[in-house]
Design an enzyme around this catalytic site. Sequence first.
Site, mmCIF file in Angstrom:
data_model
loop_
_atom_site.group_PDB
_atom_site.id
_atom_site.type_symbol
_atom_site.label_atom_id
_atom_site.label_comp_id
_atom_site.label_asym_id
_atom_site.label_seq_id
_atom_site.Cartn_x
_atom_site.Cartn_y
_atom_site.Cartn_z
ATOM 1 C CG ASP B 411 -9.722 -5.982 9.275
ATOM 2 O OD1 ASP B 411 -10.676 -5.236 9.503
ATOM 3 O OD2 ASP B 411 -9.059 -6.552 10.155
ATOM 4 C CE LYS B 802 -14.774 -5.854 8.115
ATOM 5 N NZ LYS B 802 -13.557 -6.217 8.832
#
Lengths: 369, 1132
Positions: B411, B802
């Site tokens: 991230d 993601k």
Amino acid sequence: MMASSYSAKEEDGHHPGASGAGGAAANGRKPDNTAFKQQRLPAWQPILTAGTVLPAFFAIGLIFIPIGIGLYVTSNNIKEFEIDYTGTDTSSPCFSCYQNFSWNSTLPCKCSLPFSLDQPFESNVFMYYGLSNFYQNHRRYVKSRDDSHLNGNLYSLTHPSKECEPYAHRDNVPVAPCGAIANSMFNDTMELFFVHPNETRSQIPLKRKGIAWWTDKHVKFRNPGGNGDNLTAAFQGTTYPVNWHKPVYELDADPENNGFINEDFIVWMRTAALPTFRKLYRIIEKKSSMTPTLPSGNYTLEVTYNYPVHSFDGRKRMILSTISWMGGKNPFLGIAYITVGSVCFFLGVVLLLIHHKYGNRSSSPDIAS
Amino acid sequence: CTCAMCFTLICAGEENWVDSRTVYIGHKEPPPGAEAYIPQRFPDNRIVSSKYTFWNFVPKNLFEQFRRIANFYFLIIFLVQLIIDTPTSPITSGLPLFFVITVTAIKQGYEDWLRHKADNSINQCPVHIIQHGKVVRKQSRKLRVGDVVRVKEDETFPCDLILLSSSRDDGTCFVTTASLDGESSHKTYYAVQDTKAFNTEEEVDTLHATIECEQPQPDLYKFVGRINIYLDRDEPIARPLGSENLLLRGATLKNTECIYAVAIYTGMETKMALNYQSKSQKRSAVEKSMNAYLIVYLCILISKALINTVLKYVWQADPNRDEPWYNEKTETERQRHILIRAFTDFLAFMVLFNYIIPVSMYVTVEMQKFLGSYFITWDDEMFDEELGEGALVNTSDLNEELGQVEYVFTDKTGTLTENNMEFIECCVDGHVYVPHAICNGQIMPGAASMDMIDSSPGPGGREHEELFFRALCLCHTVQVKEEETVDGIKRGIHQGKATSVYISSSPDEVALVEGMKRLGFTYLRLKDSHMEIQNRDDEIERFELLEVLNFDSVRRRMSVIVKSSTGEYYLFCKGADSAVFPRVISGKVEQVRARVEHNAVEGLRTLCVAYKKLSPAEYEEVCHQLSSAKLALQDREKKLAEAYDSIERDFILLGATAVEDRLQDKAADTIESLHKAGMKVWVLTGDKMETAAATCYASKLFRRNTQILELTTKRTEEQNLHDVLFDLSRTVLRQHGSMTRETLSGLSNEYHDYGLIIDGATLSAVLKPSQEGSGGNYKEIFLEICRNCSAVLCCRMAPLQKAQIVKLIKASKEHPITLAIGDGANDVSMILEAHVGIGIMGKEGRQAARNSDYAIPKFKHLKKMLLVHGHYYYIRISELVQYFFYKNVCFIFPQFLYQFFCGFSQQPLYDTAYLTLYNISFTSLPILLYSLMEQHINMDILKRDPSLYRDIAKNSLLRWPIFIYWTFLGVFDAVVFFFGAFFLFDNTTFTSNGQMFGNWTFGTLVFTVLVFTVTLKLALDTHYWTWINHFVIWGSLLFYIIFSLLWGGIIWPFLNYQRMYYVFMQMLSSGPAWLSIILLVVVSLLPDVVKKVLCRALWPTTTERIQCKRQCLTTEQSTVFMLSQTSSSISF
């Protein structure tokens, strides 16, 4: 032998700054700073490389080759004589015994085999009987015994273990000693005669003690009710195994060698590892330092042929052997040592070449890539 | 009336909506005729986290343990041993199994007991319930759905509650959900408008209402319901309920004296309990190979048993062999059917050889993982002083997987960057405002606090400027924490004015509001739905807050509707540029866009601000849209989104803000190391492309010479997706081809690397299965491109995307090992999806850390985690696995060979005690300690030279060739042991007194050689000899000798056999036995040593070179040291 380096890393294990500064915020989560917890215990870090292993190889070679030669020479100096008296061959004196064996015959079958020794046996001579194709290591056989029974336990004497089946009872009377091993005890008797050049025979005295392990005879095996003299009474209420001709308390006249502590019996009870085996039968002790124990010449082996091997294609042998510090004749160990020593030496040379050729390359610091 | 109409319509539409529950507040029936009163049954409020009860512990635990295939296998072996006559006693496998099962049961029982205790303390804690207008104390577990509960400040909610009223006038209450998701900020919850007046027990008791809501769902942030209040005989008043009304069990009431709320979900149906359901089990690659090996060994075992059974019957065809006169069978044995006998024999062989699959391996692996994971938590270098926390291990099953990572998905915000936002500048209509130096919350009066970079704006600009600042002061969800509540620390009075601390779940908002403060506009508080602002002239302006259109990650913007004191309605909106620009109709779009792009390239996070004025009529319309959407029970989300979409349009652009998020300490260094270690690093972020790309450059994910490939909406607008993909793949593959040629020729190792940037929209286009079936094709091309890029940046990603990316890579044909690292709730999905999930204990709560497999305080700790710990764990466990199989091949293969010499009678070669203790005590501790302590290379070198990580990539130490090598080594050693002993024993005397040895001595000789060989083999493999290793290795050899002496030294009274009596001593008293032990040990170890030395000399791996290099250095050092020693002694 191996290259080594001690890395003293204890200092690294303690960061005084870290513990000092963090001391104020010393909550329980802060890990201890010991060398063990930080995986920084001081350690010896050896690496096996051609360079470090080389000396070890040469050393092994240099140590093993002489040992091997010594063993080989010792083994070769041992005198051993072996004679097969099974009687499979029609020309053999024991052929008739071999052929006409019957469990019921009360008359023992005897045969005598002449043989000659070319060289005198100087030291103590050990007399073995050897059996082939006899599976003493078969599982059903190995476990068919009762050790507490053999240790003189009175309860076990009359209640032999289940393991002894089908040799535990005979007509509902407990068998002593029970089990397949005891039942099949080797019962040929052998006598050795020296045949003088004038055709007279003199019997060679055979010692029947000291053939079993001391601990077996004195601890592991015991007659019921102690080794008292009245063995007949001690074995009251039991019967002898089906393939025996006499009860266990009649194995020997000597009370020290009778019943369960009969050494022939004890020797037989130690089951052999392989189907071809030999067991110590008698010892011929050296009498005087002047004359050899068994001088060269002609001998006769008198066998009372009781033990049938015909049914399972077995063989019976008699072996006479002297013994050195490394036991009986066994060239294998010496040859193995010489071979391994030479291989190590050879490998040492190969590694030396490799080390010279590649050693610098592998340890060169150009490993930036 | 229209309202009631529409409600009935909704109700009619929901007739068949079964997934709802009706809760009768205070268990009061609704007025007759309104609805049929159907008392529903709900579970009580008992929390049961324990798995077992006192009664079912034994059966249930045993059942669960034997569901594991290995345990079950050992149980079967044990039962076979009990039932049939087998060569080894049931104790040999029963004892280890019993040990394993007992230890596991005790551990699980203890854990469950702790859970029981925790459950009890929770279930028995008192709660206050309103019954007939009085407060009644009850145990928590007796709470029922529909009960009205009173909760006081700092109390924890006992179940999921709907807030009815609070002691605060505005009907709000503050709650911290720290124990749920770790966010310590105070969140505001709202009481239902129509019930917020019920402020005493008596009043609450008069309330007559029902709540209809969905059945419990695990999503913490979603709730849909409706309350029907029967004020009089009329139609009930219906009000929507959302997650802002729902107080979750586990959260704590703050800053509010007391509240009244009604229980709607209790016990195991609360959202907290639903969320505690365990995550799916992750299995490591090593474990997978272990299972594969296990199957191989099971096949070997079965074939061994089969071969022996068949040979046995072939051999026994001759009745004189089957049953010679000296060895007869019992009558029962004879009568058994041949097939039964054959099957029993097969099972007996299985039992004899079953040790080849050792029960102890599972125990050792478990112990190694469990104990080994402590080194991570203990690691001082991964301890963060600031947080006061070190690394956390949530599962120890994946330790070795840390050494196998090929793809790292990270991230950006909070992971690569600090998530410590700082307001940098703002831009109004193209004019840039930069606040002065950072002045911690200090208020600087007047315009002196800002530098205007551009020329001062004109009068029209002035108006926009004011609006802009007000917009930023109003459009947020920041709370003000008054100074007395700030964690007990007095922030005090500063310059005569009360300073307050801003709290928000989003650090950007705090940064913006603080930035505004520095520019002269201070947001003071929200009071009675009025937001108060102190403007530059120290005047207080009040705006009535009418609506908040909350932020969500799909819209990527938020809005507020306020009414100024002059009675004008404003809608202020702030959001990502892509979310705002398309909705703007006027304003200086070009200038602002230029500035936004400029800032984004600098790596700043940008937000755009826009507004529109609403007429009262428009406001009414908006209000209506919103409330109808909010009242919907079905598809509320969708309806709200539609409403927002229609409201948030036709904006006038005001300007943009820029907030900096600094890179984390050593983030660049860490990424560089990961690259060198052969890992591909992907950054997955919700940020916009330019910002993310700037961060990537700053963190050295992209270097100056990286050729950036773009796969973005911008490009796909120009060309179609198909062409772009093929273009890119051609570029990449051409380069790839030339690269391999170069590496082959060995001329150059410097190659051009690629970075790919892809955005969420394009990604979903790539992944979308297209109609004509070329979708799969796109996916393949995309993967092909990715495979050749060292770094990939995915921007504009939704949380679920993601996880999709991770899944995509996981499923690609090489099945690489993936690692996901993140700090926020939006990373949880990818953390759960990846092979290894790592959470960062960051600012955005602990949700990521809680759901992860490992949690670390900072991104930089990933380096040590992977390069050092992962590397160590991998080499340790791979050696552990290989060695375990090796030593059991050595152990069992001689028994197999022995069958050929004992008539296939299943006669064991070794004594029962040796069979039992071999794996338990003679050879267990050295390998366990090795697998805890081994360091083939110093950890500093591992950290300095990340390329070493490539040496163990792709499970290299557990590949089939290596496994076969170990197995063959085991077979070779076994052959050496057995035939060595065989030739020594063959028909000769072993002692100097002429006495003979039996089969047990033979077995003991083989066993002694075996124990020494396998232990010394491990000693040769050990590169890191601490005193513990010395102690354990030499200690276990010594233990074997002492045990054997003792075992053979006594007539053991309770055993029915004394076969080992004095066997070991007699063997030691024989010279040839010593000589042959030495010889056989040397011969067994020789090939492995030669192989190692030759491989090291001729084909060294990087690891081996490094080891050698260090070796040379230290020897040089020691020589120098010795020289200096001698010289000093001479001079002395």
